[in-house]
Every structure is written in structure tokens, then in C-alpha cells.
Design a protein around this motif. Structure first.
Motif, PDB file in Angstrom:
ATOM      1  N   PHE A 285      40.936 -48.164 -39.233  1.00 50.07           N
ATOM      2  CA  PHE A 285      39.747 -47.407 -39.601  1.00 50.07           C
ATOM      3  C   PHE A 285      40.056 -45.914 -39.586  1.00 50.07           C
ATOM      4  O   PHE A 285      39.702 -45.174 -40.509  1.00 50.07           O
ATOM      5  N   SER A 286      40.748 -45.452 -38.535  1.00 52.07           N
ATOM      6  CA  SER A 286      41.098 -44.027 -38.432  1.00 52.07           C
ATOM      7  C   SER A 286      41.998 -43.604 -39.576  1.00 52.07           C
ATOM      8  O   SER A 286      41.829 -42.527 -40.154  1.00 52.07           O
ATOM      9  N   LEU A 287      42.967 -44.464 -39.916  1.00 52.19           N
ATOM     10  CA  LEU A 287      43.895 -44.120 -40.991  1.00 52.19           C
ATOM     11  C   LEU A 287      43.166 -43.947 -42.314  1.00 52.19           C
ATOM     12  O   LEU A 287      43.358 -42.948 -43.017  1.00 52.19           O
ATOM     13  N   PHE A 288      42.308 -44.896 -42.674  1.00 52.43           N
ATOM     14  CA  PHE A 288      41.606 -44.799 -43.951  1.00 52.43           C
ATOM     15  C   PHE A 288      40.563 -43.681 -43.927  1.00 52.43           C
ATOM     16  O   PHE A 288      40.272 -43.081 -44.968  1.00 52.43           O
ATOM     17  N   HIS A 289      40.022 -43.392 -42.765  1.00 58.35           N
ATOM     18  CA  HIS A 289      39.124 -42.242 -42.617  1.00 58.35           C
ATOM     19  C   HIS A 289      39.877 -40.956 -42.972  1.00 58.35           C
ATOM     20  O   HIS A 289      39.388 -40.126 -43.750  1.00 58.35           O
ATOM     21  N   GLU A 290      41.088 -40.806 -42.426  1.00 54.29           N
ATOM     22  CA  GLU A 290      41.884 -39.601 -42.706  1.00 54.29           C
ATOM     23  C   GLU A 290      42.368 -39.578 -44.153  1.00 54.29           C
ATOM     24  O   GLU A 290      42.467 -38.507 -44.768  1.00 54.29           O
ATOM     25  N   ILE A 291      42.684 -40.737 -44.698  1.00 55.21           N
ATOM     26  CA  ILE A 291      43.094 -40.802 -46.109  1.00 55.21           C
ATOM     27  C   ILE A 291      41.981 -40.260 -47.006  1.00 55.21           C
ATOM     28  O   ILE A 291      42.241 -39.539 -47.974  1.00 55.21           O
ATOM     29  N   LYS A 292      40.733 -40.608 -46.674  1.00 60.82           N
ATOM     30  CA  LYS A 292      39.617 -40.104 -47.480  1.00 60.82           C
ATOM     31  C   LYS A 292      39.546 -38.580 -47.396  1.00 60.82           C
ATOM     32  O   LYS A 292      39.274 -37.914 -48.410  1.00 60.82           O
ATOM     33  N   HIS A 293      39.807 -38.023 -46.214  1.00 55.49           N
ATOM     34  CA  HIS A 293      39.826 -36.563 -46.094  1.00 55.49           C
ATOM     35  C   HIS A 293      40.916 -35.967 -46.978  1.00 55.49           C
ATOM     36  O   HIS A 293      40.734 -34.900 -47.568  1.00 55.49           O
ATOM     37  N   VAL A 294      42.043 -36.652 -47.070  1.00 59.71           N
ATOM     38  CA  VAL A 294      43.107 -36.188 -47.965  1.00 59.71           C
ATOM     39  C   VAL A 294      42.603 -36.206 -49.404  1.00 59.71           C
ATOM     40  O   VAL A 294      42.774 -35.233 -50.151  1.00 59.71           O
ATOM     41  N   LEU A 295      41.963 -37.293 -49.791  1.00 56.57           N
ATOM     42  CA  LEU A 295      41.477 -37.433 -51.167  1.00 56.57           C
ATOM     43  C   LEU A 295      40.344 -36.455 -51.481  1.00 56.57           C
ATOM     44  O   LEU A 295      40.145 -36.080 -52.634  1.00 56.57           O
ATOM     45  N   GLN A 296      39.606 -36.037 -50.460  1.00 55.54           N
ATOM     46  CA  GLN A 296      38.559 -35.025 -50.671  1.00 55.54           C
ATOM     47  C   GLN A 296      39.180 -33.693 -51.087  1.00 55.54           C
ATOM     48  O   GLN A 296      38.526 -32.877 -51.733  1.00 55.54           O
ATOM     49  N   GLN A 297      40.424 -33.501 -50.707  1.00 60.39           N
ATOM     50  CA  GLN A 297      41.234 -32.353 -51.134  1.00 60.39           C
ATOM     51  C   GLN A 297      40.538 -31.004 -50.893  1.00 60.39           C
ATOM     52  O   GLN A 297      40.509 -30.139 -51.759  1.00 60.39           O
ATOM     53  N   LYS A 298      40.012 -30.839 -49.694  1.00 56.25           N
ATOM     54  CA  LYS A 298      39.433 -29.556 -49.293  1.00 56.25           C
ATOM     55  C   LYS A 298      40.554 -28.721 -48.677  1.00 56.25           C
ATOM     56  O   LYS A 298      40.804 -28.767 -47.469  1.00 56.25           O
ATOM     57  N   ILE A 299      41.227 -27.957 -49.516  1.00 55.32           N
ATOM     58  CA  ILE A 299      42.456 -27.255 -49.133  1.00 55.32           C
ATOM     59  C   ILE A 299      42.261 -26.333 -47.932  1.00 55.32           C
ATOM     60  O   ILE A 299      43.138 -26.212 -47.081  1.00 55.32           O
ATOM     61  N   LYS A 300      41.114 -25.678 -47.855  1.00 51.63           N
ATOM     62  CA  LYS A 300      40.907 -24.672 -46.813  1.00 51.63           C
ATOM     63  C   LYS A 300      40.257 -25.231 -45.546  1.00 51.63           C
ATOM     64  O   LYS A 300      39.950 -24.487 -44.627  1.00 51.63           O
ATOM     65  N   THR A 301      40.053 -26.547 -45.519  1.00 49.70           N
ATOM     66  CA  THR A 301      39.386 -27.161 -44.363  1.00 49.70           C
ATOM     67  C   THR A 301      40.366 -27.988 -43.560  1.00 49.70           C
ATOM     68  O   THR A 301      41.155 -28.740 -44.123  1.00 49.70           O
ATOM     69  N   VAL A 302      40.322 -27.835 -42.238  1.00 47.66           N
ATOM     70  CA  VAL A 302      41.094 -28.692 -41.346  1.00 47.66           C
ATOM     71  C   VAL A 302      40.133 -29.721 -40.766  1.00 47.66           C
ATOM     72  O   VAL A 302      39.145 -29.366 -40.132  1.00 47.66           O
ATOM     73  N   PHE A 303      40.410 -30.993 -41.012  1.00 52.25           N
ATOM     74  CA  PHE A 303      39.559 -32.054 -40.480  1.00 52.25           C
ATOM     75  C   PHE A 303      40.149 -32.566 -39.180  1.00 52.25           C
ATOM     76  O   PHE A 303      41.350 -32.795 -39.077  1.00 52.25           O
ATOM     77  N   ILE A 304      39.299 -32.758 -38.189  1.00 51.57           N
ATOM     78  CA  ILE A 304      39.749 -33.276 -36.906  1.00 51.57           C
ATOM     79  C   ILE A 304      38.828 -34.396 -36.471  1.00 51.57           C
ATOM     80  O   ILE A 304      37.611 -34.248 -36.484  1.00 51.57           O
ATOM     81  N   SER A 305      39.413 -35.542 -36.123  1.00 46.87           N
ATOM     82  CA  SER A 305      38.645 -36.661 -35.582  1.00 46.87           C
ATOM     83  C   SER A 305      38.784 -36.604 -34.075  1.00 46.87           C
ATOM     84  O   SER A 305      39.887 -36.719 -33.544  1.00 46.87           O
ATOM     85  N   SER A 306      37.655 -36.399 -33.392  1.00 48.20           N
ATOM     86  CA  SER A 306      37.698 -36.152 -31.958  1.00 48.20           C
ATOM     87  C   SER A 306      36.753 -37.059 -31.202  1.00 48.20           C
ATOM     88  O   SER A 306      35.730 -37.498 -31.725  1.00 48.20           O
ATOM     89  N   THR A 307      37.103 -37.316 -29.933  1.00 48.62           N
ATOM     90  CA  THR A 307      36.239 -38.083 -29.053  1.00 48.62           C
ATOM     91  C   THR A 307      35.240 -37.176 -28.345  1.00 48.62           C
ATOM     92  O   THR A 307      34.334 -37.644 -27.673  1.00 48.62           O
ATOM     93  N   VAL A 308      35.419 -35.848 -28.495  1.00 44.97           N
ATOM     94  CA  VAL A 308      34.522 -34.879 -27.869  1.00 44.97           C
ATOM     95  C   VAL A 308      33.504 -34.436 -28.908  1.00 44.97           C
ATOM     96  O   VAL A 308      33.864 -33.872 -29.939  1.00 44.97           O
ATOM     97  N   GLU A 309      32.235 -34.688 -28.658  1.00 35.90           N
ATOM     98  CA  GLU A 309      31.184 -34.465 -29.657  1.00 35.90           C
ATOM     99  C   GLU A 309      31.196 -33.046 -30.205  1.00 35.90           C
ATOM    100  O   GLU A 309      31.142 -32.827 -31.410  1.00 35.90           O
TER     101      GLU A 309
END
Length: 368
Positions: A259-283
Motif C-alpha cells: 500500500f505504501s509503495l503504490f501510495h508513493e508511486i502515485k505521488h511520483v505520477l502526480q509529478q509535483k516537482i516542487k513538492t516533497v511528499f512525506i508519509s508519516s506516523t506523526v499527524e
């Protein structure tokens, strides 16, 4: 401002300190000394109190008046300036030491190969060099690498600096991974093969997965979990043709991993060059782009188990383990992913299907 600056065992004497002694030895007033020197009383007062530095002109006047070389006064000024730098550096290191104590330095010794540090000052120096920052406190600035949710409760420096340390480590490691220019269509074409890897073991699918990502312009980095980072994964574009997709190996249940892998793949496909996406356990440290996060979650959920397939399963709390296994086999996916979906949606109890939810063991060797 004083003409003597001290910090711990470092002492910086401003040239004005010595001038004050000379005036006292000459047994004259500051005003008279200023007249004899050919300057104003104000300039001399600023000099004595460490509020002004010795210019070349003042150094020349002092050397002529007192029978010294110009270099004597220039050297006193230079020494004072160097000592001030030394004092400021010591203060900076002490301030950073508190942050360095929040970072598991042994992680970077074991994983990256940083040298064993004999003191906290060495830890600070080694971490600054590795993270390429002049000061560890820079890593707490709002615009360093990634923006987190703004919240009054988001003041946990320990989580923030460790999350950014983990992301920076992934970026550093990614530099050794060769990739072709980013190709979104090629990545989309490989998605079925990546999904099919869910039924394989990590030692089988990881080498091929890395090849696929590299072919598509994605540097895939799998890192050990860094204590207090709270990071499960991250996506950062380093150029328009190259993106880093990083994940950690903590708690690698098969369903969470995929699930995490495909979640991150979607962020890659969103191709928001200037955005850093982080999946965190801290709200408070989750990414600020709620819409894109929801989109990534939906993509991962529906690509692994399509809505049509899920509807055909007609899941209830009475759905048996055998039915889950049979369904997973029909759609070509790991049964743990199906069980995890049912648990996440509250269809079956969390204590169900423990035998189906395989836990991956992925050893990550020294990766310096």
C-alpha cells in the motif's frame, strides 16, 4: 559592548583593551590621548569600548605615536576577529549539541559509515558535513526539504529533525543510483508487473523492482527506520528528469509495504516537482497537500484491489480466511493485502488473519 569577550576557556581581547592600558600607563586622559593621536574623543571611546575596529589609518597613527609597527595593531585586530569567530562557533556547536543528542548517531555509523565520534562536538561536525548544512538548526527551518502541517502542537523538534535527517539520507544515497530520464508512461506500463510482485518474496522482487524504477527515472531507496523520524516513505524530485522514492523497512507487513509503495508511486505520477511528499506516523508531520494525499491513498487502494473485484468479494465479518485466500489467488495478489484492506475498513477484526499477513524480513547492509 565590552572590549573583552569570553566563552568557556576562549577569551578575545579587543585592541581597545590594550589602548586603555597604555592610556593608564601614560597617566593622561582619553581626551588628551585622542588629541595626541589625531582622532576624535568619540572615535577613541568607541575603540576602547570595543565598539569600533582599528582601521588602517588608526593603526598607522598608533604605530607612529607609540613607536610600534602597523602590523602590531593589525594583528591584534585580526586575532580578536578570529577569536570572536571561535567563540561564536563554540556557542553554535553547544546549541547544536542538544539537537545532535536527539539523533541516533549510531544509525549513521551502522548504515552510512560515518566515523565513530568521541565527543558530541564531533557528532555535530560529522552530521553537518553529511547533511550538507552549516548548522543543524537549519534543518528545523520551515522551508528545509518539506513543509509539515501548521499546528500549535507541531513543536516536536525531535520528530522534525529526525524526519528530515532520514529524507536527506535517502537523497544522499540516491546519488549513487543510475536512472534514465523520468518517463511517466513507461512507469504506468510497469504497474501491472509491480502489482504482480506482491505474491513473490522480497529477495525475488526487490532487484527487479529497482531495475524497473531506474528504467523510469525513479531512484528507489529502501532504508532502515530512523528512531523518532516517524517517516514511512517520501518522494522528492531532484530534477525534472529524476525523482527519489524512499521507503523504510520498519514493520514490513506485506499489505502495508505494498500500500505504501503504490501510495508513493502515485505521488511520483502526480509529478509535483516542487513538492516533497512525506508519509508519516506523526499527524502534525504529514504532508500539507491533503487533496494529493487522498488521491494517492485512493490510487493505492483501488489499484491493488479494483472496486469491481472488491464488490464481487462481497466481504462481511464472516468472510473466512479460505475465502480471502481464494479471492486473492483469483485476482493475483497477496492474501495479506486483502486481509489488510478488510481490517482497515472495519469489515473484520484486527486480530484476524495473522497467518495471512506475511511480515517481510529485508536486511539492509551497509550502504555508504
Amino acid at each position: 559592548m565590552s572590549n573583552v569577550n569570553e566563552y568557556k576557556d576562549i577569551v578575545a581581547y579587543h585592541p581597545g583593551y590594550y589602548i586603555a592600558d597604555i592610556i593608564e600607563d601614560m597617566e593622561i586622559s582619553q581626551a588628551e590621548f585622542a588629541t595626541r593621536m589625531g582622532t576624535t574623543a568619540k572615535t577613541l571611546s568607541q575603540l576602547i569600548n570595543g565598539q569600533a575596529n582599528i582601521s588602517n589609518d588608526l593603526a598607522k597613527k598608533l604605530s607612529t605615536m607609540l613607536g610600534t609597527s602597523v602590523e602590531v595593531w593589525q594583528n591584534l585586530q585580526n586575532t580578536y576577529d578570529q577569536k570572536l569567530i571561535e567563540i561564536q562557533h563554540a556557542k553554535d556547536v553547544d546549541a547544536q549539541a542538544e539537537l545532535a543528542k536527539e539523533i541516533d548517531y549510531k544509525y549513521f555509523v551502522d548504515v552510512i559509515g560515518l566515523p565513530i565520534a568521541r565527543s558530541i562536538n564531533e557528532k555535530v561536525a560529522n552530521l553537518c558535513k553529511y547533511f550538507k548544512v552549516a548548522d543543524l538548526r537549519i534543518m528545523l527551518q520551515p522551508d528545509f526539504l518539506v513543509n509539515f502541517r501548521s499546528s500549535a502542537s507541531c513543536n516536536n523538534e525531535k520528530n522534525i529533525i529526525n524526519s528530515r535527517a532520514w529524507i536527506q539520507t535517502a537523497i544522499n544515497i540516491s546519488k549513487s543510483i543510475e536512472t534514465k530520464p523520468y518517463n511517466a508512461e513507461k512507469l504506468k506500463g510497469y504497474l501491472p508487473e509491480l502489482r504482480g510482485m506482491t505474491v513473490k518474496k522480497p529477495e525475488e522482487f526487490l532487484p527487479r523492482m529497482r531495475e524497473i524504477f531506474a528504467e523510469c527515472g525513479v531512484a528507489f531507496v529502501l532504508l532502515p527506520h530512523l528512531k523518532n523520524s516517524g517517516v514511512n516513505g517520501a518522494v522528492k524530485w531532484v530534477s525534472e528528469d529524476r525523482v527519489v522514492l524512499a521507503m523504510n523497512n520498519r514493520g514490513l507487513d506485506a499489505d502495508k509495504f505494498w500500500f505504501s509503495l503504490f501510495h508513493e508511486i502515485k505521488h511520483v505520477l502526480q509529478q509535483k516537482i516542487k513538492t516533497v511528499f512525506i508519509s508519516s506516523t506523526v499527524e502534525e508531520m504529514k504532508d500539507i497537500n491533503d487533496k494529493l494525499e487522498i488521491e494517492a491513498d485512493k490510487f493505492a487502494t483501488n489499484y491493488l484491489i479494483s472496486p469491481a473485484d472488491y464488490k464481487r468479494l462481497v466481504p462481511t465479518r464472516y468472510t473466512s480466511d479460505d475465502e480471502i485466500v481464494e479471492f486473492a489467488k483469483r485476482i493475483g495478489i497477496h492474501p495479506g493485502i486483502v486481509a489488510g484492506r478488510l481490517q482497515h475498513e472495519g469489515v473484520i477484526a484486527q486480530n484476524r488473519c495473522s497467518k495471512l499477513k506475511e511480515k517481510y524480513v529485508i536486511e539492509i547492509k551497509h550502504i555508504a
